[in-house]
Design an enzyme around this catalytic site. Structure first.
Site, mmCIF file in Angstrom:
data_model
loop_
_atom_site.group_PDB
_atom_site.id
_atom_site.type_symbol
_atom_site.label_atom_id
_atom_site.label_comp_id
_atom_site.label_asym_id
_atom_site.label_seq_id
_atom_site.Cartn_x
_atom_site.Cartn_y
_atom_site.Cartn_z
ATOM 1 C CG HIS A 19 -6.664 -3.350 3.454
ATOM 2 N ND1 HIS A 19 -5.959 -2.166 3.300
ATOM 3 C CD2 HIS A 19 -7.875 -3.132 2.883
ATOM 4 C CE1 HIS A 19 -6.722 -1.288 2.664
ATOM 5 N NE2 HIS A 19 -7.898 -1.842 2.394
ATOM 6 C CG HIS A 44 -8.496 -3.578 -1.988
ATOM 7 N ND1 HIS A 44 -9.470 -2.873 -2.666
ATOM 8 C CD2 HIS A 44 -8.253 -2.879 -0.861
ATOM 9 C CE1 HIS A 44 -9.790 -1.789 -1.992
ATOM 10 N NE2 HIS A 44 -9.075 -1.770 -0.874
ATOM 11 C CD GLU A 69 -8.710 5.738 -0.984
ATOM 12 O OE1 GLU A 69 -7.936 6.082 -1.875
ATOM 13 O OE2 GLU A 69 -8.359 5.500 0.187
ATOM 14 C CG ASN A 89 -12.145 -0.922 4.346
ATOM 15 O OD1 ASN A 89 -12.546 -1.127 5.497
ATOM 16 N ND2 ASN A 89 -10.958 -0.381 4.104
ATOM 17 C CG ASP A 110 -2.046 0.940 1.173
ATOM 18 O OD1 ASP A 110 -3.197 0.488 1.221
ATOM 19 O OD2 ASP A 110 -1.800 2.159 1.050
HETATM 20 P P1 AMP Z 1 -9.892 0.847 0.755
HETATM 21 O O1 AMP Z 1 -10.401 1.955 1.638
HETATM 22 O O2 AMP Z 1 -10.049 -0.492 1.412
HETATM 23 O O3 AMP Z 1 -10.499 0.909 -0.606
HETATM 24 O O4 AMP Z 1 -8.337 1.066 0.639
HETATM 25 C C1 AMP Z 1 -7.692 1.443 -0.551
HETATM 26 C C2 AMP Z 1 -6.209 1.434 -0.276
HETATM 27 O O5 AMP Z 1 -5.539 1.542 -1.515
HETATM 28 C C3 AMP Z 1 -5.709 2.596 0.602
HETATM 29 O O6 AMP Z 1 -5.058 2.056 1.752
HETATM 30 C C4 AMP Z 1 -4.732 3.340 -0.312
HETATM 31 O O7 AMP Z 1 -3.612 3.846 0.378
HETATM 32 C C5 AMP Z 1 -4.352 2.277 -1.320
HETATM 33 N N1 AMP Z 1 -3.923 2.750 -2.623
HETATM 34 C C6 AMP Z 1 -4.533 3.651 -3.419
HETATM 35 N N2 AMP Z 1 -3.855 3.809 -4.569
HETATM 36 C C7 AMP Z 1 -2.780 2.990 -4.499
HETATM 37 C C8 AMP Z 1 -1.689 2.702 -5.375
HETATM 38 N N3 AMP Z 1 -1.552 3.311 -6.573
HETATM 39 N N4 AMP Z 1 -0.768 1.792 -4.976
HETATM 40 C C9 AMP Z 1 -0.868 1.181 -3.784
HETATM 41 N N5 AMP Z 1 -1.880 1.404 -2.909
HETATM 42 C C10 AMP Z 1 -2.821 2.300 -3.258
#
Ligand code: AMP
Length: 121
Positions: free
Chosen positions: A98, A96, A91, A85, A29
């Site tokens: 985590h 995905h 987001e 999430n 991340d």
């Molecule tokens: P979520 O709220 O579960 O959708 O988390 C999305 C995650 O993706 C967040 O922790 C971000 O920091 C991560 N993220 C967003 N863009 C990238 C990227 N280009 N490379 C790696 N992680 C990312």
């Protein structure tokens, strides 16, 4: 489709990749909540946990478990939080998993590249 994780999966956008096979990619991340914070992502676009077929979800979890074990060895981690999430908490609308390593002692969050090198050594 304008999806950042699809672009990472097909190599359009770079990432700190720690695992890849035919249907899964896992990378660090970029905004880690802890050292070794990893995202495990199916290459095929499914929005979330309710959209992904059960078989693909099981495979995502199976690979996630393997990666977590690897991180435990490489980073001297004692515990792992698996997190997914959904809805307004999610987001990026491409499912995905985590993987959040837990450490015995409080750690400062290090540069992602430094952690990446440690994992790939
Ligand atoms: P979520 O709220 O579960 O959708 O988390 C999305 C995650 O993706 C967040 O922790 C971000 O920091 C991560 N993220 C967003 N863009 C990238 C990227 N280009 N490379 C790696 N992680 C990312």
């Amino acid at each position: 489709m304008d999806c950042i994780f699809c672009k990472i999966s097909n190599g359009e956008i770079p990432c700190y990749k720690i695992y890849e096979d035919e249907s899964i990619i896992a990378f660090l991340d970029v905004n880690p909540k802890c050292n070794g914070h990893t995202l495990v992502v199916p290459k095929e676009h499914f929005q979330d946990v309710y959209e992904i077929p059960e078989v693909a979800l099981l495979y995502l979890e199976t690979i996630g478990k393997k990666i977590a074990k690897d991180l435990m060895e490489k980073l001297s981690v004692t515990g792992i939080t698996f997190m997914m999430n959904y809805g307004t908490s999610q987001e990026v609308k491409h499912i995905h998993l985590h993987i959040l390593p837990n450490f015995d002692k409080k750690q400062t969050i290090e540069d992602v590249e430094k952690i990446y090198k440690k994992i790939m050594e």
